[in-house]
Design a protein around this motif. Structure first.
Motif, PDB file in Angstrom:
ATOM      1  N   ALA A 154      19.160 -76.947 -15.851  1.00  0.00           N
ATOM      2  CA  ALA A 154      19.192 -76.922 -14.380  1.00  0.00           C
ATOM      3  C   ALA A 154      19.477 -75.495 -13.925  1.00  0.00           C
ATOM      4  O   ALA A 154      20.442 -74.865 -14.377  1.00  0.00           O
ATOM      5  N   GLU A 155      18.644 -74.981 -13.024  1.00  0.00           N
ATOM      6  CA  GLU A 155      18.801 -73.614 -12.515  1.00  0.00           C
ATOM      7  C   GLU A 155      19.569 -73.619 -11.192  1.00  0.00           C
ATOM      8  O   GLU A 155      19.580 -74.613 -10.466  1.00  0.00           O
ATOM      9  N   GLY A 156      20.164 -72.479 -10.892  1.00  0.00           N
ATOM     10  CA  GLY A 156      20.761 -72.280  -9.574  1.00  0.00           C
ATOM     11  C   GLY A 156      22.054 -73.019  -9.341  1.00  0.00           C
ATOM     12  O   GLY A 156      22.396 -73.332  -8.184  1.00  0.00           O
ATOM     13  N   ILE A 157      22.828 -73.325 -10.387  1.00  0.00           N
ATOM     14  CA  ILE A 157      24.121 -74.006 -10.211  1.00  0.00           C
ATOM     15  C   ILE A 157      25.136 -72.995  -9.674  1.00  0.00           C
ATOM     16  O   ILE A 157      25.385 -71.958 -10.304  1.00  0.00           O
ATOM     17  N   GLU A 158      25.716 -73.330  -8.530  1.00  0.00           N
ATOM     18  CA  GLU A 158      26.648 -72.393  -7.890  1.00  0.00           C
ATOM     19  C   GLU A 158      28.024 -72.993  -7.628  1.00  0.00           C
ATOM     20  O   GLU A 158      28.974 -72.255  -7.302  1.00  0.00           O
ATOM     21  N   THR A 159      28.158 -74.323  -7.745  1.00  0.00           N
ATOM     22  CA  THR A 159      29.459 -74.957  -7.459  1.00  0.00           C
ATOM     23  C   THR A 159      29.854 -75.884  -8.604  1.00  0.00           C
ATOM     24  O   THR A 159      29.014 -76.371  -9.367  1.00  0.00           O
ATOM     25  N   GLU A 160      31.142 -76.136  -8.689  1.00  0.00           N
ATOM     26  CA  GLU A 160      31.644 -77.060  -9.705  1.00  0.00           C
ATOM     27  C   GLU A 160      31.124 -78.469  -9.466  1.00  0.00           C
ATOM     28  O   GLU A 160      30.883 -79.219 -10.413  1.00  0.00           O
ATOM     29  N   GLU A 161      30.946 -78.844  -8.194  1.00  0.00           N
ATOM     30  CA  GLU A 161      30.460 -80.188  -7.893  1.00  0.00           C
ATOM     31  C   GLU A 161      29.042 -80.375  -8.401  1.00  0.00           C
ATOM     32  O   GLU A 161      28.695 -81.435  -8.938  1.00  0.00           O
ATOM     33  N   GLN A 162      28.202 -79.358  -8.217  1.00  0.00           N
ATOM     34  CA  GLN A 162      26.837 -79.429  -8.752  1.00  0.00           C
ATOM     35  C   GLN A 162      26.872 -79.593 -10.267  1.00  0.00           C
ATOM     36  O   GLN A 162      26.135 -80.397 -10.840  1.00  0.00           O
TER      37      GLN A 162
ATOM     38  N   VAL B  34      24.797 -87.101 -15.081  1.00  0.00           N
ATOM     39  CA  VAL B  34      23.508 -87.771 -15.309  1.00  0.00           C
ATOM     40  C   VAL B  34      22.835 -87.267 -16.588  1.00  0.00           C
ATOM     41  O   VAL B  34      21.662 -87.555 -16.835  1.00  0.00           O
ATOM     42  N   GLY B  35      23.577 -86.507 -17.404  1.00  0.00           N
ATOM     43  CA  GLY B  35      23.075 -86.168 -18.731  1.00  0.00           C
ATOM     44  C   GLY B  35      22.304 -84.877 -18.847  1.00  0.00           C
ATOM     45  O   GLY B  35      21.609 -84.669 -19.863  1.00  0.00           O
ATOM     46  N   CYS B  36      22.398 -83.997 -17.857  1.00  0.00           N
ATOM     47  CA  CYS B  36      21.673 -82.721 -17.967  1.00  0.00           C
ATOM     48  C   CYS B  36      22.266 -81.911 -19.125  1.00  0.00           C
ATOM     49  O   CYS B  36      23.492 -81.833 -19.292  1.00  0.00           O
ATOM     50  N   ASP B  37      21.407 -81.284 -19.931  1.00  0.00           N
ATOM     51  CA  ASP B  37      21.857 -80.618 -21.155  1.00  0.00           C
ATOM     52  C   ASP B  37      22.454 -79.239 -20.903  1.00  0.00           C
ATOM     53  O   ASP B  37      23.516 -78.902 -21.436  1.00  0.00           O
ATOM     54  N   TYR B  38      21.753 -78.420 -20.103  1.00  0.00           N
ATOM     55  CA  TYR B  38      22.186 -77.030 -19.932  1.00  0.00           C
ATOM     56  C   TYR B  38      22.178 -76.652 -18.449  1.00  0.00           C
ATOM     57  O   TYR B  38      21.453 -77.234 -17.637  1.00  0.00           O
ATOM     58  N   GLY B  39      22.977 -75.633 -18.131  1.00  0.00           N
ATOM     59  CA  GLY B  39      23.029 -75.142 -16.768  1.00  0.00           C
ATOM     60  C   GLY B  39      22.950 -73.628 -16.717  1.00  0.00           C
ATOM     61  O   GLY B  39      23.359 -72.921 -17.651  1.00  0.00           O
ATOM     62  N   GLN B  40      22.426 -73.124 -15.603  1.00  0.00           N
ATOM     63  CA  GLN B  40      22.264 -71.682 -15.415  1.00  0.00           C
ATOM     64  C   GLN B  40      22.486 -71.387 -13.941  1.00  0.00           C
ATOM     65  O   GLN B  40      21.986 -72.099 -13.079  1.00  0.00           O
ATOM     66  N   GLY B  41      23.231 -70.359 -13.616  1.00  0.00           N
ATOM     67  CA  GLY B  41      23.457 -70.024 -12.222  1.00  0.00           C
ATOM     68  C   GLY B  41      24.685 -69.167 -12.040  1.00  0.00           C
ATOM     69  O   GLY B  41      25.424 -68.860 -12.992  1.00  0.00           O
ATOM     70  N   TYR B  42      24.934 -68.789 -10.787  1.00  0.00           N
ATOM     71  CA  TYR B  42      26.025 -67.866 -10.488  1.00  0.00           C
ATOM     72  C   TYR B  42      27.409 -68.492 -10.697  1.00  0.00           C
ATOM     73  O   TYR B  42      28.414 -67.773 -10.760  1.00  0.00           O
ATOM     74  N   LEU B  43      27.472 -69.825 -10.818  1.00  0.00           N
ATOM     75  CA  LEU B  43      28.752 -70.448 -11.161  1.00  0.00           C
ATOM     76  C   LEU B  43      29.237 -69.930 -12.507  1.00  0.00           C
ATOM     77  O   LEU B  43      30.440 -69.725 -12.718  1.00  0.00           O
ATOM     78  N   PHE B  44      28.304 -69.707 -13.402  1.00  0.00           N
ATOM     79  CA  PHE B  44      28.654 -69.256 -14.750  1.00  0.00           C
ATOM     80  C   PHE B  44      28.635 -67.728 -14.837  1.00  0.00           C
ATOM     81  O   PHE B  44      29.557 -67.119 -15.371  1.00  0.00           O
TER      82      PHE B  44
ATOM     83  N   LEU C 197      22.300 -80.940  -3.974  1.00  0.00           N
ATOM     84  CA  LEU C 197      22.694 -82.144  -4.722  1.00  0.00           C
ATOM     85  C   LEU C 197      23.873 -82.870  -4.069  1.00  0.00           C
ATOM     86  O   LEU C 197      23.923 -84.104  -4.036  1.00  0.00           O
ATOM     87  N   GLU C 198      24.801 -82.096  -3.549  1.00  0.00           N
ATOM     88  CA  GLU C 198      26.032 -82.698  -3.006  1.00  0.00           C
ATOM     89  C   GLU C 198      25.788 -83.430  -1.693  1.00  0.00           C
ATOM     90  O   GLU C 198      26.580 -84.304  -1.312  1.00  0.00           O
ATOM     91  N   HIS C 199      24.705 -83.106  -1.016  1.00  0.00           N
ATOM     92  CA  HIS C 199      24.494 -83.664   0.331  1.00  0.00           C
ATOM     93  C   HIS C 199      23.194 -84.471   0.453  1.00  0.00           C
ATOM     94  O   HIS C 199      23.025 -85.184   1.438  1.00  0.00           O
ATOM     95  N   ASP C 200      22.289 -84.354  -0.490  1.00  0.00           N
ATOM     96  CA  ASP C 200      20.985 -85.020  -0.376  1.00  0.00           C
ATOM     97  C   ASP C 200      20.802 -85.985  -1.536  1.00  0.00           C
ATOM     98  O   ASP C 200      20.628 -85.579  -2.692  1.00  0.00           O
ATOM     99  N   ALA C 201      20.854 -87.257  -1.244  1.00  0.00           N
ATOM    100  CA  ALA C 201      20.724 -88.282  -2.286  1.00  0.00           C
ATOM    101  C   ALA C 201      19.350 -88.244  -2.943  1.00  0.00           C
ATOM    102  O   ALA C 201      19.205 -88.583  -4.125  1.00  0.00           O
ATOM    103  N   ASN C 202      18.342 -87.853  -2.181  1.00  0.00           N
ATOM    104  CA  ASN C 202      16.995 -87.790  -2.751  1.00  0.00           C
ATOM    105  C   ASN C 202      16.908 -86.732  -3.850  1.00  0.00           C
ATOM    106  O   ASN C 202      16.287 -86.950  -4.898  1.00  0.00           O
ATOM    107  N   ASP C 203      17.529 -85.561  -3.599  1.00  0.00           N
ATOM    108  CA  ASP C 203      17.518 -84.516  -4.619  1.00  0.00           C
ATOM    109  C   ASP C 203      18.256 -84.986  -5.869  1.00  0.00           C
ATOM    110  O   ASP C 203      17.828 -84.715  -7.000  1.00  0.00           O
TER     111      ASP C 203
END
Length: 724
Positions: free
Chosen positions: A681-689, A696-706, A655-661
């Protein structure tokens, strides 16, 4: 001198008639009316009844018909004499020597002699079931010249006929052949027809007046060449006998296939007197046999040999290669993404693709018959007598290139690819089963490389296969020995960090290897059908935890569990046991979220539809996992009341580097919200993600960041700390 000549000719006639009767396919029996003693039986009778000729000539006709008492048999004879009838037809049960009974269609003829010593002739046809009897015309009374009163029991047809004039004996033979169930054709030594029976007319359409005096070649179909007839007549002239299949032509021009037996009848000087042909129409039987053979050996869709035919062909090629000390290559070709095409475009389109794929693969090899279809989208190719291994590489590349070309399927255009596995005889295996198994393993290795690839079988694949077999055995014990564990990964609310959800993730606590990832053992469990029992266990564990954590920490806590498509196909009770367990726990269905894959929505099977709707009726929520990675059918999102979309981590990773994603994630979120769905959203690993997704309004997050997945005790500590 003239009397001696006539006598000799009569003896030859007797020999001739005896041969005809003895070779008739129907049972022919003669008996005396006073004693009911058998005086003659032809070969068909002895073969069917199981007695020797000597045994039968010591018996009476009644001993062969146990359900017909002697007095009733004599009543039939008396009735024929009283009414002046020369023929009686009836059904009867006969008994063989081994004690088994069989029904028979019997025609009994009275042969009157001028000296009063009448003889009865019985022609019998055995049937598995008696349904219809052929029409039988009354025979004319045959008057015989005087003969001696006594016919010895040990005598045969020769002794019976010798007491008759030869020309009158010929009438007796004609009478029996007339009503034979098998077609009869008698010619002279030059092939000129001298006699036919009614069965001949029924098969060919020719009546006796139309063919008698003409050459038997009138029946020829033109389908056999001269060499066929030369070989046939060479056998007849050598042994006096021939039998086989011949195509002939009926009077109406229709071709038919007959099974014919030709016997030669000789004069005493061994010159040919007659040729006797006995035949039956086997056209329908042959057509039926060929259809059965075709269905047993060929794939009905593509016309290619099926697995059974392929197995036979491969075994034959291995036998040849062993003798010639040569090599064989076996290619195992699997169509990539065929299921997605079949599910999204329909089975009719899928069938068109398979037919075209078969044609393309055949076009890549020198011997098209070496290609077989062994399952839905799996083909095999046998390359025998290999001289250059480089040829295998060329053929594999050609197959892959042809399969990668666009498929025009009616109005639809589709793109697929192929994964190919290759094994060699004798390097990789020395029997057909092992050679196919190794090629299949190589194909799966090619798929694991990313599809649209090929792979040769190696010893490492063999080791992998052995490990898999070992895992299968250990998996079957894992449930009984309580080796599975459920870990829980937090699902947090992105805008405030609240912990109200978790995903249940199974792990295998192997006694030797430690924790094993589900990615390693779940595919095996699905393959062997153990996934149903494992999935049931995971559900009960997760439901029990949900009940506890709802009661202690948060009343609306939810746990997501992954449900394999295999579970949907094998559960016959619509997950009723799950619903009952929730009732036992006094737990709302909203405490559970079932996570499914997109491919399941494309399975239009009625059982899948009803099971998904049963979750809705029970209040259980449904989440669509790994959204965006497969063939999405957006219309199904509302049809099945999907509650959550899970954005696959492959879109989150860059997400941080690819505008298409970033654009794709935002589009998924906007679309989901428009449809009233929540997004995880799955696989969140950084605060920036996290920041970008929250923006952009995503409701929930899941990943090693948490958090990584946690054991139930550790998760509860985390949950308790969050609530307090």
């Amino acid at each position: 001198m003239q009397d001696k000549t006539v006598c000799a000719q009569r003896k030859e006639d007797i020999f001739y008639f005896q041969n005809i009767v003895d070779n008739m396919p129907d049972m022919v029996v003669m008996f005396e009316p006073e004693t009911l003693r058998l005086v003659y039986l032809n070969s068909a009778a002895t073969d069917c009844l199981g007695y020797s000729r000597e045994e039968l000539l010591q018996m009476s006709i009644c001993q062969l018909c146990p359900v017909l008492p002697e007095f009733e048999f004599r009543h039939r004879i008396s009735s024929m004499q009283t009414r002046g009838r020369s023929m009686e037809r009836f059904e009867i049960v006969k008994r063989r020597k081994d004690g088994t009974d069989f029904p028979a269609d019997v025609s009994m003829y009275l042969v009157k002699k001028t000296d009063g010593n009448d003889i009865y002739v019985v022609i019998a046809r055995s049937h598995a079931e008696l349904k219809h009897f052929p029409e039988i015309l009354p025979a004319e009374m045959i008057k015989l010249q005087p003969a001696s009163r006594h016919v010895p029991a040990e005598s045969g047809m020769h002794d019976v006929i010798v007491r008759m004039q030869a020309e009158e004996a010929e009438q007796l033979v004609a009478l029996m052949s007339l009503h034979s169930s098998e077609s009869m054709l008698i010619t002279d030594s030059q092939g000129i027809i001298v006699s036919v029976n009614r069965a001949f007319t029924a098969v060919t359409g020719y009546t006796a007046p139309e063919v008698v005096g003409k050459n038997s070649s009138i029946l020829r179909s033109g389908r056999h060449n001269k060499s066929f007839y030369r070989a046939m007549w060479k056998e007849i002239n050598t042994s006096g006998h021939w039998q086989g299949e011949i195509w002939n032509r009926r009077k109406n021009g229709e071709l038919y296939l007959e099974w014919i037996t030709i016997n030669t009848l000789y004069n005493k000087d061994r010159s040919v007197r007659r040729y006797v042909g006995l035949f039956s129409d086997i056209t329908k039987k042959k057509t039926s046999e060929e259809l059965v053979w075709q269905q047993a050996n060929f794939d009905m869709l593509t016309g290619l040999p099926n697995r059974h035919m392929f197995q036979s062909r491969l075994e034959l090629e291995i036998k040849k290669a062993r003798q010639d000390k040569s090599s064989i290559a076996l290619l195992f070709v699997d169509i990539d993404n065929f299921k997605e095409v079949n599910d999204s475009l329909g089975h009719n389109i899928g069938d068109l693709l398979l037919v075209e794929a078969a044609r393309r693969i055949q076009g890549c090899v020198m011997e098209p018959e070496a290609v077989a279809r062994i399952s839905s989208d799996e083909f095999v190719v046998i390359l025998p007598a290999l001289e250059n291994v480089g040829n295998v590489e060329r053929i594999v590349q050609n197959i892959m290139e042809r399969m990668a070309e666009a498929f025009q399927l009616g109005e639809e255009k589709s793109f697929v690819s192929a994964s190919v596995g290759v094994s060699f005889y004798p390097e990789d295996a020395t029997n057909a089963e092992a050679l196919l198994k190794n090629a299949g393993q190589a194909m799966h290795a090619a798929k694991a490389q990313g599809r649209n690839s090929y792979c040769y079988f190696t010893s490492s694949m063999q080791n992998t296969a052995k490990m898999k077999r070992k895992m299968v055995n250990e998996l079957r014990e894992a449930l009984d020995k309580a080796q599975f564990r459920v870990f829980y990964q937090p699902i947090v609310t992105l805008n405030n960090g609240a912990l109200h959800k978790a995903e249940a993730l199974i792990r295998w606590q192997h006694p030797v290897r430690g924790l094993i990832s589900p990615a390693e053992f779940i595919p095996v469990a699905e393959e062997i059908g153990l996934i149903t029992a494992i999935g049931d266990w995971v559900f009960r564990e997760a439901a029990s935890q949900a009940a506890r954590w709802r009661e202690l920490y948060y009343a609306k806590f939810q746990i997501s569990i992954n449900v394999s498509p295999v579970q949907f196909r094998h559960y016959g009770a619509n997950f009723e046991a799950w619903f009952q367990y929730l009732n036992e726990l006094k737990l709302s269905g909203q405490s559970i979220v079932v996570e499914i894959t997109e491919g399941l929505l494309l399975d239009v099977h009625a059982s899948v539809t009803s099971q998904l709707l049963s979750f809705r009726d029970a209040g259980i929520r449904v989440s669509l996992d790994d959204f965006g990675t497969g063939y999405s059918a957006l219309s199904y999102l509302k049809k099945f009341d999907i509650d959550y979309l899970k954005i696959d981590q492959s879109f989150v990773r860059d997400l941080e580097h690819d505008a298409n994603d970033m654009a794709l994630c935002e589009a998924i979120i906007v679309m989901a919200h428009k449809l009233g769905l929540k997004v995880i959203a799955e696989g969140i690993e950084t605060e920036e993600q996290r920041r970008l997704l929250t923006a952009v309004g995503c409701d929930y997050g899941q990943g090693y960041l948490f958090s990584a997945p946690l054991a139930a005790r550790d998760f509860e500590l985390r949950l308790k700390a969050t609530v307090s």
